[in-house]
Design a protein around this motif. Structure first.
Motif, PDB file in Angstrom:
ATOM      1  N   ASP A  29      12.933  11.030 -73.816  1.00 44.20           N
ATOM      2  CA  ASP A  29      13.842  10.584 -74.877  1.00 44.20           C
ATOM      3  C   ASP A  29      15.265  11.097 -74.683  1.00 44.20           C
ATOM      4  O   ASP A  29      16.048  11.142 -75.639  1.00 44.20           O
ATOM      5  CB  ASP A  29      13.334  10.992 -76.261  1.00 44.20           C
ATOM      6  N   GLN A  30      15.604  11.485 -73.466  1.00 47.25           N
ATOM      7  CA  GLN A  30      16.958  11.940 -73.163  1.00 47.25           C
ATOM      8  C   GLN A  30      17.592  11.060 -72.093  1.00 47.25           C
ATOM      9  O   GLN A  30      16.908  10.365 -71.336  1.00 47.25           O
ATOM     10  CB  GLN A  30      16.953  13.376 -72.630  1.00 47.25           C
ATOM     11  N   ILE A  31      18.926  11.108 -72.051  1.00 48.20           N
ATOM     12  CA  ILE A  31      19.672  10.486 -70.961  1.00 48.20           C
ATOM     13  C   ILE A  31      20.658  11.512 -70.403  1.00 48.20           C
ATOM     14  O   ILE A  31      20.943  12.522 -71.043  1.00 48.20           O
ATOM     15  CB  ILE A  31      20.453   9.235 -71.423  1.00 48.20           C
ATOM     16  N   ARG A  32      21.131  11.249 -69.190  1.00 53.41           N
ATOM     17  CA  ARG A  32      22.267  12.010 -68.665  1.00 53.41           C
ATOM     18  C   ARG A  32      23.444  11.055 -68.555  1.00 53.41           C
ATOM     19  O   ARG A  32      23.326   9.968 -67.987  1.00 53.41           O
ATOM     20  CB  ARG A  32      21.964  12.624 -67.292  1.00 53.41           C
ATOM     21  N   ILE A  33      24.551  11.471 -69.145  1.00 60.05           N
ATOM     22  CA  ILE A  33      25.763  10.658 -69.128  1.00 60.05           C
ATOM     23  C   ILE A  33      26.808  11.346 -68.276  1.00 60.05           C
ATOM     24  O   ILE A  33      26.951  12.570 -68.310  1.00 60.05           O
ATOM     25  CB  ILE A  33      26.294  10.426 -70.566  1.00 60.05           C
ATOM     26  N   ARG A  34      27.535  10.563 -67.496  1.00 60.48           N
ATOM     27  CA  ARG A  34      28.710  11.074 -66.778  1.00 60.48           C
ATOM     28  C   ARG A  34      29.937  10.640 -67.570  1.00 60.48           C
ATOM     29  O   ARG A  34      30.221   9.455 -67.704  1.00 60.48           O
ATOM     30  CB  ARG A  34      28.776  10.544 -65.342  1.00 60.48           C
ATOM     31  N   HIS A  35      30.631  11.618 -68.099  1.00 54.83           N
ATOM     32  CA  HIS A  35      31.751  11.324 -68.992  1.00 54.83           C
ATOM     33  C   HIS A  35      32.938  10.712 -68.262  1.00 54.83           C
ATOM     34  O   HIS A  35      33.317  11.152 -67.179  1.00 54.83           O
ATOM     35  CB  HIS A  35      32.234  12.605 -69.682  1.00 54.83           C
ATOM     36  N   SER A  36      33.536   9.743 -68.911  1.00 55.81           N
ATOM     37  CA  SER A  36      34.857   9.245 -68.531  1.00 55.81           C
ATOM     38  C   SER A  36      35.910   9.694 -69.523  1.00 55.81           C
ATOM     39  O   SER A  36      37.074   9.847 -69.172  1.00 55.81           O
ATOM     40  CB  SER A  36      34.850   7.715 -68.457  1.00 55.81           C
ATOM     41  N   ALA A  37      35.510   9.894 -70.781  1.00 52.89           N
ATOM     42  CA  ALA A  37      36.433  10.302 -71.842  1.00 52.89           C
ATOM     43  C   ALA A  37      35.692  11.201 -72.830  1.00 52.89           C
ATOM     44  O   ALA A  37      34.526  10.965 -73.142  1.00 52.89           O
ATOM     45  CB  ALA A  37      36.996   9.084 -72.566  1.00 52.89           C
ATOM     46  N   ALA A  70      21.249   8.753 -65.650  1.00 54.66           N
ATOM     47  CA  ALA A  70      19.803   8.906 -65.501  1.00 54.66           C
ATOM     48  C   ALA A  70      19.167   8.803 -66.879  1.00 54.66           C
ATOM     49  O   ALA A  70      19.787   9.143 -67.891  1.00 54.66           O
ATOM     50  CB  ALA A  70      19.462  10.249 -64.852  1.00 54.66           C
ATOM     51  N   VAL A  71      17.923   8.330 -66.920  1.00 52.85           N
ATOM     52  CA  VAL A  71      17.199   8.225 -68.191  1.00 52.85           C
ATOM     53  C   VAL A  71      15.846   8.892 -68.055  1.00 52.85           C
ATOM     54  O   VAL A  71      15.225   8.895 -66.994  1.00 52.85           O
ATOM     55  CB  VAL A  71      17.029   6.753 -68.649  1.00 52.85           C
ATOM     56  N   GLY A  72      15.387   9.480 -69.152  1.00 51.89           N
ATOM     57  CA  GLY A  72      14.085  10.106 -69.165  1.00 51.89           C
ATOM     58  C   GLY A  72      13.001   9.156 -69.638  1.00 51.89           C
ATOM     59  O   GLY A  72      13.243   7.991 -69.974  1.00 51.89           O
ATOM     60  N   GLU A  73      11.784   9.676 -69.682  1.00 55.24           N
ATOM     61  CA  GLU A  73      10.641   8.891 -70.104  1.00 55.24           C
ATOM     62  C   GLU A  73      10.809   8.426 -71.546  1.00 55.24           C
ATOM     63  O   GLU A  73      11.395   9.130 -72.376  1.00 55.24           O
ATOM     64  CB  GLU A  73       9.375   9.744 -69.968  1.00 55.24           C
ATOM     65  N   TYR A  74      10.355   7.221 -71.822  1.00 50.67           N
ATOM     66  CA  TYR A  74      10.326   6.599 -73.142  1.00 50.67           C
ATOM     67  C   TYR A  74      11.681   6.041 -73.594  1.00 50.67           C
ATOM     68  O   TYR A  74      11.770   5.478 -74.687  1.00 50.67           O
ATOM     69  CB  TYR A  74       9.822   7.566 -74.232  1.00 50.67           C
ATOM     70  N   THR A  76      14.368   3.393 -74.033  1.00 55.41           N
ATOM     71  CA  THR A  76      14.398   1.932 -73.932  1.00 55.41           C
ATOM     72  C   THR A  76      15.710   1.322 -74.404  1.00 55.41           C
ATOM     73  O   THR A  76      15.969   0.151 -74.129  1.00 55.41           O
ATOM     74  CB  THR A  76      13.247   1.310 -74.755  1.00 55.41           C
ATOM     75  N   ASN A  77      16.528   2.093 -75.135  1.00 54.90           N
ATOM     76  CA  ASN A  77      17.736   1.493 -75.730  1.00 54.90           C
ATOM     77  C   ASN A  77      18.889   1.370 -74.752  1.00 54.90           C
ATOM     78  O   ASN A  77      19.806   0.563 -74.958  1.00 54.90           O
ATOM     79  CB  ASN A  77      18.191   2.294 -76.956  1.00 54.90           C
ATOM     80  N   VAL A  78      18.873   2.158 -73.667  1.00 58.66           N
ATOM     81  CA  VAL A  78      19.912   2.075 -72.636  1.00 58.66           C
ATOM     82  C   VAL A  78      19.264   2.235 -71.267  1.00 58.66           C
ATOM     83  O   VAL A  78      18.131   2.718 -71.153  1.00 58.66           O
ATOM     84  CB  VAL A  78      21.007   3.154 -72.820  1.00 58.66           C
ATOM     85  N   ARG A 103      21.383   8.748 -79.605  1.00 63.43           N
ATOM     86  CA  ARG A 103      22.817   8.933 -79.885  1.00 63.43           C
ATOM     87  C   ARG A 103      23.689   7.947 -79.117  1.00 63.43           C
ATOM     88  O   ARG A 103      24.820   7.657 -79.527  1.00 63.43           O
ATOM     89  CB  ARG A 103      23.238  10.349 -79.501  1.00 63.43           C
ATOM     90  N   ALA A 104      23.211   7.469 -77.995  1.00 59.09           N
ATOM     91  CA  ALA A 104      24.023   6.613 -77.121  1.00 59.09           C
ATOM     92  C   ALA A 104      24.012   5.172 -77.625  1.00 59.09           C
ATOM     93  O   ALA A 104      22.955   4.582 -77.843  1.00 59.09           O
ATOM     94  CB  ALA A 104      23.502   6.666 -75.699  1.00 59.09           C
ATOM     95  N   VAL A 105      25.201   4.617 -77.790  1.00 58.51           N
ATOM     96  CA  VAL A 105      25.349   3.232 -78.241  1.00 58.51           C
ATOM     97  C   VAL A 105      26.143   2.473 -77.188  1.00 58.51           C
ATOM     98  O   VAL A 105      27.201   2.935 -76.738  1.00 58.51           O
ATOM     99  CB  VAL A 105      26.070   3.166 -79.602  1.00 58.51           C
ATOM    100  N   LYS A 106      25.640   1.325 -76.775  1.00 58.89           N
ATOM    101  CA  LYS A 106      26.322   0.533 -75.749  1.00 58.89           C
ATOM    102  C   LYS A 106      27.684   0.078 -76.245  1.00 58.89           C
ATOM    103  O   LYS A 106      27.836  -0.322 -77.399  1.00 58.89           O
ATOM    104  CB  LYS A 106      25.488  -0.689 -75.367  1.00 58.89           C
ATOM    105  N   LEU A 107      28.657   0.109 -75.351  1.00 56.14           N
ATOM    106  CA  LEU A 107      30.010  -0.314 -75.696  1.00 56.14           C
ATOM    107  C   LEU A 107      30.215  -1.783 -75.375  1.00 56.14           C
ATOM    108  O   LEU A 107      29.837  -2.246 -74.289  1.00 56.14           O
ATOM    109  CB  LEU A 107      31.041   0.495 -74.903  1.00 56.14           C
ATOM    110  N   PRO A 108      30.836  -2.534 -76.271  1.00 54.20           N
ATOM    111  CA  PRO A 108      31.241  -3.895 -75.930  1.00 54.20           C
ATOM    112  C   PRO A 108      32.236  -3.868 -74.775  1.00 54.20           C
ATOM    113  O   PRO A 108      32.988  -2.890 -74.608  1.00 54.20           O
ATOM    114  CB  PRO A 108      31.911  -4.400 -77.216  1.00 54.20           C
TER     115      PRO A 108
END
Length: 319
Positions: A29-37, A70-74, A76-78, A103-108
């Motif tokens: 239920d976790q993701i790894r994000i590489r920040h741009s801002a 990267a995304v962890g197990e389970y 599905t939203n991103v 917490r992560a919401v896709k950006l238009p």
């Protein structure tokens, strides 16, 4: 290997230090994000100063935008490669970080990283204040302190979009112009004015329906005195220091709230619809692209400028 900006002790801006950190794999239920801002907010200062304590050492920062790495197990939203933004969870001053996937919401495609990464938390604060704490509608009068600041300009624009009349306060004539450009109907200049008297003149003796005070200190009592009976004072910060005790009798039949956007965004059911409302306001131009840009390694300079009142509008770190 990656890096983060952390503080091992509370204090002035120079306690912020760059440290190397291992690249972590996301768990379930976790993701790894590489920040741009990454957004720069006053709550980051409060965390660094220890006003809102964090376990040490701590990585400040509560919002950002970037690409899912990267995304962890389970999850599905991103998926890997998605452009996302988030707010409300500490630890953003880093090249990469782990994040609860919800917490992560896709950006238009229409929204860039700088705007989303630096203004989502302020947008959520405005949504909370104007729709949840004291629902604002056409014909109401609201008071916004620091109306030329990052949150202040958003509050002014958002309240105007709801049909409210807005009284803004600022510390200088230069900032008064910025508040008027944001849409403030009236601007009160200077922190030493008799605020209640000025508001009384502008409201025909009635006072405002909602007063939003992020200044604190001695200003809070003046703010409360500017609110009409059965109105609301919302205290959301203490830039001028902790306010002295205010007797209940000073409320004069109006209400008082000290809402926390961090608590509001911790509610998963409330979070996503609020974020979607903010993204719509971003696309409508209610939230502006940041006026200041810093490298994340210049976090000390960003904090110093924010505390000195040198930043109007939003500011963003790039990693």
């Amino acid at each position: 290997m990656s890096y983060a900006i952390q503080f091992a002790q509370t204090g002035e801006a120079d306690v912020l230090q760059k440290v190397n950190v291992e690249l972590e794999d996301p768990g379930a239920d976790q993701i790894r994000i590489r920040h741009s801002a990454i957004g720069l907010n006053f709550v980051d200062v409060y965390h660094r100063q220890g006003i809102y304590p964090l376990p040490l050492p701590a990585v400040p920062g509560v919002e950002g935008a970037g690409v899912v790495e990267a995304v962890g197990e389970y999850v599905t939203n991103v998926k890997v490669g998605d452009r996302v933004a988030y707010a409300g969870v500490v630890g953003a001053y880093a090249e990469t970080r782990l994040l609860p996937a919800w917490r992560a919401v896709k950006l238009p495609d229409s929204l860039d990283f700088d705007l989303a990464g630096s203004t989502l938390l302020r947008g959520l604060t405005a949504f909370m204040l104007l729709h949840k704490v004291y629902p604002v509608s056409a014909g109401m009068v609201i008071l916004v302190h620091a109306a030329a600041g990052g949150l202040g300009t958003i509050l002014v624009r958002w309240a105007k979009s709801l049909g409210a009349e807005v009284i803004g306060t600022v510390s200088s004539l230069e900032k008064a112009q910025l508040a008027r450009q944001a849409g403030a109907d009236h601007v009160i200049v200077g922190r030493d004015v008799d605020l209640a008297v000025e508001v009384e003149k502008l409201t025909g003796g009635q006072g405002v329906h909602l007063a939003i005070d992020g200044i604190g200190g001695a200003t809070l009592a003046k703010t409360i005195a500017s609110v009409r009976p059965f109105g609301m004072t919302a205290n959301i910060g203490q830039v001028a220091g902790a306010p002295p005790a205010v007797p209940l009798s000073a409320l004069r039949s109006n209400a008082f709230s000290r809402p926390s956007v961090m608590a509001f965004t911790a509610n998963e059911a409330a979070y996503r619809p609020a974020v979607m409302a903010v993204l719509e306001k971003m696309e409508a131009g209610v939230l502006d692209t940041p006026s200041r840009t810093y490298e994340l390694t210049d976090a000390v300079a960003g904090h110093r400028d924010l505390e000195a009142g040198m930043i109007t509008g939003a500011a963003v770190f790039r990693s």
